[in-house]
Design a protein around this motif. Structure first.
Motif, PDB file in Angstrom:
ATOM      1  N   ARG A 259       8.620  82.807  -1.516  1.00  0.00           N
ATOM      2  CA  ARG A 259       9.420  83.684  -2.372  1.00  0.00           C
ATOM      3  C   ARG A 259      10.856  83.187  -2.501  1.00  0.00           C
TER       4      ARG A 259
ATOM      5  N   ALA B 189      11.688  89.988  -3.054  1.00  0.00           N
ATOM      6  CA  ALA B 189      10.488  89.477  -3.709  1.00  0.00           C
ATOM      7  C   ALA B 189      10.634  88.071  -4.246  1.00  0.00           C
TER       8      ALA B 189
ATOM      9  N   LYS C  70       8.443 100.702  -7.093  1.00  0.00           N
ATOM     10  CA  LYS C  70       8.920 100.483  -8.453  1.00  0.00           C
ATOM     11  C   LYS C  70      10.424 100.228  -8.495  1.00  0.00           C
TER      12      LYS C  70
ATOM     13  N   PHE D 134      13.297  94.125  -9.752  1.00  0.00           N
ATOM     14  CA  PHE D 134      13.000  93.145  -8.708  1.00  0.00           C
ATOM     15  C   PHE D 134      13.839  91.874  -8.824  1.00  0.00           C
TER      16      PHE D 134
ATOM     17  N   ASP E 105       6.038  97.793 -11.078  1.00  0.00           N
ATOM     18  CA  ASP E 105       5.335  98.322  -9.908  1.00  0.00           C
ATOM     19  C   ASP E 105       4.537  97.178  -9.305  1.00  0.00           C
ATOM     20  N   TYR E 106       4.873  96.779  -8.065  1.00  0.00           N
ATOM     21  CA  TYR E 106       4.232  95.578  -7.504  1.00  0.00           C
ATOM     22  C   TYR E 106       2.794  95.793  -7.057  1.00  0.00           C
ATOM     23  N   ARG E 107       2.318  97.027  -7.028  1.00  0.00           N
ATOM     24  CA  ARG E 107       0.926  97.264  -6.641  1.00  0.00           C
ATOM     25  C   ARG E 107       0.000  96.749  -7.723  1.00  0.00           C
TER      26      ARG E 107
ATOM     27  N   SER F 264       2.706  98.378 -15.332  1.00  0.00           N
ATOM     28  CA  SER F 264       4.163  98.262 -15.274  1.00  0.00           C
ATOM     29  C   SER F 264       4.753  98.294 -16.679  1.00  0.00           C
TER      30      SER F 264
ATOM     31  N   TYR G  57       3.938  93.527 -14.031  1.00  0.00           N
ATOM     32  CA  TYR G  57       4.984  93.389 -13.012  1.00  0.00           C
ATOM     33  C   TYR G  57       5.460  91.946 -12.922  1.00  0.00           C
TER      34      TYR G  57
ATOM     35  N   SER H 293       8.435  89.488 -10.838  1.00  0.00           N
ATOM     36  CA  SER H 293       9.332  89.472  -9.671  1.00  0.00           C
ATOM     37  C   SER H 293      10.422  88.424  -9.763  1.00  0.00           C
TER      38      SER H 293
ATOM     39  N   GLY I  21       5.371  86.379 -12.291  1.00  0.00           N
ATOM     40  CA  GLY I  21       4.804  87.359 -11.383  1.00  0.00           C
ATOM     41  C   GLY I  21       3.403  86.948 -11.000  1.00  0.00           C
TER      42      GLY I  21
ATOM     43  N   ASP J 105       5.856  83.881  -7.779  1.00  0.00           N
ATOM     44  CA  ASP J 105       6.755  84.952  -7.362  1.00  0.00           C
ATOM     45  C   ASP J 105       8.193  84.724  -7.773  1.00  0.00           C
TER      46      ASP J 105
END
Length: 370
Positions: free
Chosen positions: A63, A206, A255, A258, A274-276, A281, A305, A307, A323, A346
């Protein structure tokens, strides 16, 4: 701090033959990227794309990324891993600090092929800063957090001497570390100029892009988790700050904003979501044209999403966002985005000589090729 899972200020100089050539190369890449769909090819069977480089570390997630040039880049990741290439990614040297295997490096800021600063995240003493002056042959630990309430997320440098690091709120305010000697020593700045944090507000470690700078004094801090996703701006190297709301959704620990990128002191981009992986997103991109005082939503935002984000060098309107589900491109300063690649990354960083690099899970690292 989100345990999930840079824009550095540079002096402007007059154009050189090398800079003009790099600009022409970037323009060609941009033209090809925007002229064809991701799966298409030009008449010669080639299209600009991320070309994977073998890092030799399939069990590491990177990252932290700092691109120095098309040939030189530094990576920082899990298991205390730091890698460096000086040949465009053809080979990578493991230059990890000794005894750091239990640490998670989430940010690296490299000044050149020999000098770099890396940040390890975590509660209490897990948050540390290391510095090297010999390409990673030796490292010096220049900071170890001793406050159990602090959790450091990101680094940024204004130049080779002055830099900042940020922690999630301590006693209701984000904490800022400052260095005036290239990362050799650090001090906590007074927090009287920092606005109060929202309930649940924090940063996301992230991509190393939750704290970014442009020019000699301007710096921006990205947040999430609170009722609103905000960007905080300082024009005096972190002594005083103002907070602005963004249209990127928050109100949930997963959320927010990022990553940030500023191509100058005025024009900036924000991405997040939202990273889930099982959550959508929407509205996950925004832009500013006034140093971050106001943020406008993208008319056609990133598709998922994201990052990491970086401006393409020598362009006033083109940028890449990355992402786990792909890479998006804007060619109009963040108004609209479209997907140009579906690989997982990432973080992303570009260099003045036309090099763009990306890194992520399973040891993935790539350079943009045409």
């Amino acid at each position: 701090m989100r345990r999930m899972g840079n824009t550095r200020g540079k002096r402007r100089r007059g154009p050189t033959i090398r800079a003009v050539a790099a600009g022409a190369a970037c323009a060609a890449v941009l033209a090809a990227l925007t002229a064809v769909p991701a799966e298409a090819h030009d008449p010669d069977g080639r299209t600009p794309h991320w070309e994977l480089k073998d890092s030799g570390t399939p069990d590491v997630r990177f990252r932290g990324l700092s691109a120095v040039s098309r040939n030189t880049a530094w990576l920082a990741g899990t298991q205390g891993t730091v890698l460096r290439t000086t040949d465009g990614g053809a080979s990578w040297r493991n230059v990890s600090p000794p005894g750091a295997a239990e640490l998670q490096f989430r940010d690296v800021e490299a000044f050149d092929v020999r000098r770099a600063v890396v940040l390890a995240i975590g509660e209490g003493e897990a948050s540390r800063v290391y510095r090297t002056e010999d390409g990673g042959a030796t490292w010096t630990e220049s900071f170890r957090n001793t406050d159990a309430k602090a959790f450091y997320d990101c680094l940024t440098f204004f130049d080779h001497v002055h830099g900042l690091a940020m922690s999630d709120p301590v006693d209701g305010r984000f904490r800022i570390l400052s260095t005036a000697d290239g990362g050799r020593s650090w001090k906590v700045l007074p927090d009287k100029g920092m606005p109060a944090a929202l309930d649940g507000e924090a940063g996301f470690a992230a991509s190393g892009q939750c704290l970014v700078s442009s020019g000699p004094r301007d710096v921006w801090l990205a947040t999430g988790g609170g009722a609103r996703a905000r960007v905080l701006h300082s024009g005096d190297r972190g002594l005083t700050w103002t907070a602005s709301d963004t249209p990127i959704p928050a109100a949930d620990p997963a959320k927010g904003v990022f990553a940030l990128a500023f191509r100058d002191r005025v024009h900036g981009l924000a991405v997040g979501g939202d990273y889930r992986p099982d959550q959508s997103s929407p509205r996950a991109a925004a832009r500013t044209v006034d140093r971050g005082a106001a943020w406008r939503p993208a008319e056609a935002p990133v598709t998922a999403y994201r990052s990491g984000v970086a401006w393409l060098p020598h362009s006033r309107s083109a940028a890449l966002a990355v992402g786990p589900t792909g890479t998006d491109l804007t060619r109009d300063g963040g108004r609209t985005w479209r997907t140009v690649d579906t690989g997982s990354y990432d973080t992303v960083d570009c260099t003045p000589d036309g090099g763009c690099w990306a890194a992520g899970e399973k040891g993935r690292v790539a350079r943009l090729e045409s």
